[in-house]
Design an enzyme around this catalytic site. Structure first.
Site, PDB file in Angstrom:
ATOM      1  N   ARG A   1      22.587  43.658  31.633  1.00  0.00           N
ATOM      2  CA  ARG A   1      21.455  43.171  30.845  1.00  0.00           C
ATOM      3  C   ARG A   1      20.136  43.527  31.523  1.00  0.00           C
ATOM      4  O   ARG A   1      19.181  43.956  30.875  1.00  0.00           O
ATOM      5  CB  ARG A   1      21.539  41.650  30.653  1.00  0.00           C
ATOM      6  CG  ARG A   1      20.315  41.105  29.928  1.00  0.00           C
ATOM      7  CD  ARG A   1      20.576  39.820  29.223  1.00  0.00           C
ATOM      8  NE  ARG A   1      20.732  38.688  30.114  1.00  0.00           N
ATOM      9  CZ  ARG A   1      20.864  37.431  29.679  1.00  0.00           C
ATOM     10  NH1 ARG A   1      20.884  37.188  28.377  1.00  0.00           N
ATOM     11  NH2 ARG A   1      21.007  36.442  30.529  1.00  0.00           N
TER      12      ARG A   1
ATOM     13  N   PHE B   1      18.924  39.227  36.838  1.00  0.00           N
ATOM     14  CA  PHE B   1      17.641  39.730  36.342  1.00  0.00           C
ATOM     15  C   PHE B   1      16.889  38.640  35.577  1.00  0.00           C
ATOM     16  O   PHE B   1      15.667  38.680  35.477  1.00  0.00           O
ATOM     17  CB  PHE B   1      17.878  40.944  35.441  1.00  0.00           C
ATOM     18  CG  PHE B   1      16.622  41.678  35.062  1.00  0.00           C
ATOM     19  CD1 PHE B   1      16.184  42.761  35.814  1.00  0.00           C
ATOM     20  CD2 PHE B   1      15.885  41.297  33.949  1.00  0.00           C
ATOM     21  CE1 PHE B   1      15.019  43.442  35.468  1.00  0.00           C
ATOM     22  CE2 PHE B   1      14.724  41.974  33.587  1.00  0.00           C
ATOM     23  CZ  PHE B   1      14.286  43.042  34.356  1.00  0.00           C
ATOM     24  N   ASP B   2      17.594  37.669  35.035  1.00  0.00           N
ATOM     25  CA  ASP B   2      16.927  36.546  34.374  1.00  0.00           C
ATOM     26  C   ASP B   2      16.077  35.746  35.360  1.00  0.00           C
ATOM     27  O   ASP B   2      15.043  35.197  34.988  1.00  0.00           O
ATOM     28  CB  ASP B   2      17.967  35.610  33.747  1.00  0.00           C
ATOM     29  CG  ASP B   2      18.197  35.930  32.285  1.00  0.00           C
ATOM     30  OD1 ASP B   2      17.234  36.337  31.614  1.00  0.00           O
ATOM     31  OD2 ASP B   2      19.331  35.785  31.812  1.00  0.00           O
ATOM     32  N   THR B   3      16.534  35.663  36.605  1.00  0.00           N
ATOM     33  CA  THR B   3      15.885  34.811  37.606  1.00  0.00           C
ATOM     34  C   THR B   3      14.895  35.568  38.469  1.00  0.00           C
ATOM     35  O   THR B   3      13.782  35.095  38.733  1.00  0.00           O
ATOM     36  CB  THR B   3      16.951  34.162  38.510  1.00  0.00           C
ATOM     37  OG1 THR B   3      17.842  33.375  37.714  1.00  0.00           O
ATOM     38  CG2 THR B   3      16.313  33.300  39.576  1.00  0.00           C
TER      39      THR B   3
END
Length: 404
Positions: A89, A199-201
């Site tokens: 992602r 990658f969200d964090t």
């Protein structure tokens, strides 16, 4: 009805003059892709006041996802498609955001778990210049969330971990509903290493360290029962990412012959202790139904001991300990047995006090593991990783690899 700017985008709709580009990363989503993207596009055309483009990014799907996405892009104005040769992602978002011309880039999951009306309050502060980054939050006051207790517990535990270790001031790092200005993206993406779920964090933590302005929007969220997220693998990736970011600190020399534990190092070890304990408890709970309480404790403690030993070596590899690797295996084994004895004793006490109570077992194991972690830290630093007394300029001295 909002229309795209009237430019010729037949060759590449991503060159259209839009205010917002919404990226939808997908992998093997052929069954639901057309319905969900059409729903999103219809919402944007009827209810969203800014010109927006939907870009579907196919992460090397092995079903008909790319064919469906291509047909959508060919037949639906305001939809573009990208095809990438690998999964991830973060990889998809990096590829799309870094090549976007829109002043604001965003993303959402293809399941549309987030209520679409939250999109306007998400991006409006970015377009007005009042924020650099905006995130949807399922944990902020005013959010309405429908999901199982397991996911709720994991989400809250992970975000608490971020606050304790990385000092994150945002409430929900993992929500698949984020936006940032193109300028912020250009600053953050070269500094972000992860291309998977962390990658969200990572951009959020990096944005805070750069002093960027982050806003939160409470969202209405309904969990997708067909979610493709593998909780255990994702949790392991997130813990590795937290550990990596925990040690990202400027390098610098240590005082000659100093045996004191620097305050920043002690704080980092405290953060690692939190990560280790939460991981240990998570593994214990996961394996308890299969191995029983004592068996699950033995396996989870073995991994926790390996993790703590590896982290301590990473923090202290400027010392004479590198010459003592033979001893390290022996000492690590002894420390495991001592830690196992402590946690087993705590487990037996909990089972005696409250038979078959998972809560009591977790409380006892947390206390015993905290004592064991402090003991491991003291022994490893005092014996195996004792600071070098050599002058900094001598050939055997190595600059400290304190976490960056």
């Amino acid at each position: 009805m909002t229309a795209l700017a009237s430019v010729d985008t037949d060759a590449d709709p991503r060159r259209a003059a839009v205010d917002v580009e919404i990226v939808v990363p997908v992998y093997n989503e052929a069954a639901q892709l057309a319905e969900r993207v059409t729903e999103l596009r219809e919402f944007l055309d009827s209810s969203f006041p800014f010109p927006a483009l939907v870009t579907v990014v196919d992460n090397a799907s092995i079903d008909a996802t790319y064919a469906v996405a291509t047909e959508l892009a060919d037949n639906t104005p305001g939809v573009a498609v990208m095809h990438l040769p690998r999964k991830g992602r973060g990889y998809a978002l990096r590829a799309a955001w870094s090549t976007s011309n829109a002043p604001v880039v965003a993303y959402m999951d293809v399941d549309l778990s987030t209520s679409l009306p939250a999109l306007l309050p998400l991006v409006a502060p970015l377009l007005s210049g009042h924020r650099d980054v905006a995130i949807g939050s399922r944990l902020a006051r005013g959010a309405h969330v429908v999901r199982g207790p397991r996911r709720e517990l994991i989400s809250r535990a992970y975000n608490l971990l971020l606050r304790l270790t990385l000092r994150g001031r945002f409430s929900d790092a993992q929500c698949g509903f984020k936006a940032l200005t193109r300028d912020a993206a250009q600053r953050l993406l070269p500094l972000v290493e992860d291309n998977e779920w962390f990658f969200d964090t990572e951009p959020l933590v990096t944005a805070e360290r750069l002093g960027l302005r982050i806003g939160e929007v409470p969202v209405d969220w309904v969990d997708d029962p067909d979610s493709r997220v593998h909780i255990v693998a994702t949790a392991a990736d997130d813990l590795r990412g937290v550990w990596r970011m925990l040690f990202r600190r400027p390098q610098g020399p240590r005082p000659v012959g100093s045996n004191e534990v620097p305050t920043d190092q002690l704080m980092r070890f405290g953060g690692v202790g939190v990560v280790s304990t939460l991981g240990y408890l998570f593994l214990f709970v996961a394996w308890r139904p299969l191995l029983g309480a004592l068996g699950a404790n033995a396996v989870a403690m073995a991994l926790a001991t390996l993790f703590n030993t590896a982290v301590h070596r990473e923090l202290s590899h400027n010392t004479d300990g590198l010459a003592r690797r033979g001893r390290m295996a022996v000492v690590a084994g002894a420390l495991y047995l001592i830690s196992l004895a402590c946690t087993t004793a705590g487990l037996l006490v909990a089972q005696w006090a409250a038979p078959d109570s998972l809560l009591w077992e977790l409380v006892a194991l947390t206390a015993a593991n905290t004592f064991a972690a402090v003991f491991r830290f003291s022994v490893l630093r005092a014996w195996i990783f004792r600071p070098s007394a050599r002058p900094v300029g001598s050939p055997a001295a190595v600059p400290v690899a304190a976490a960056r």
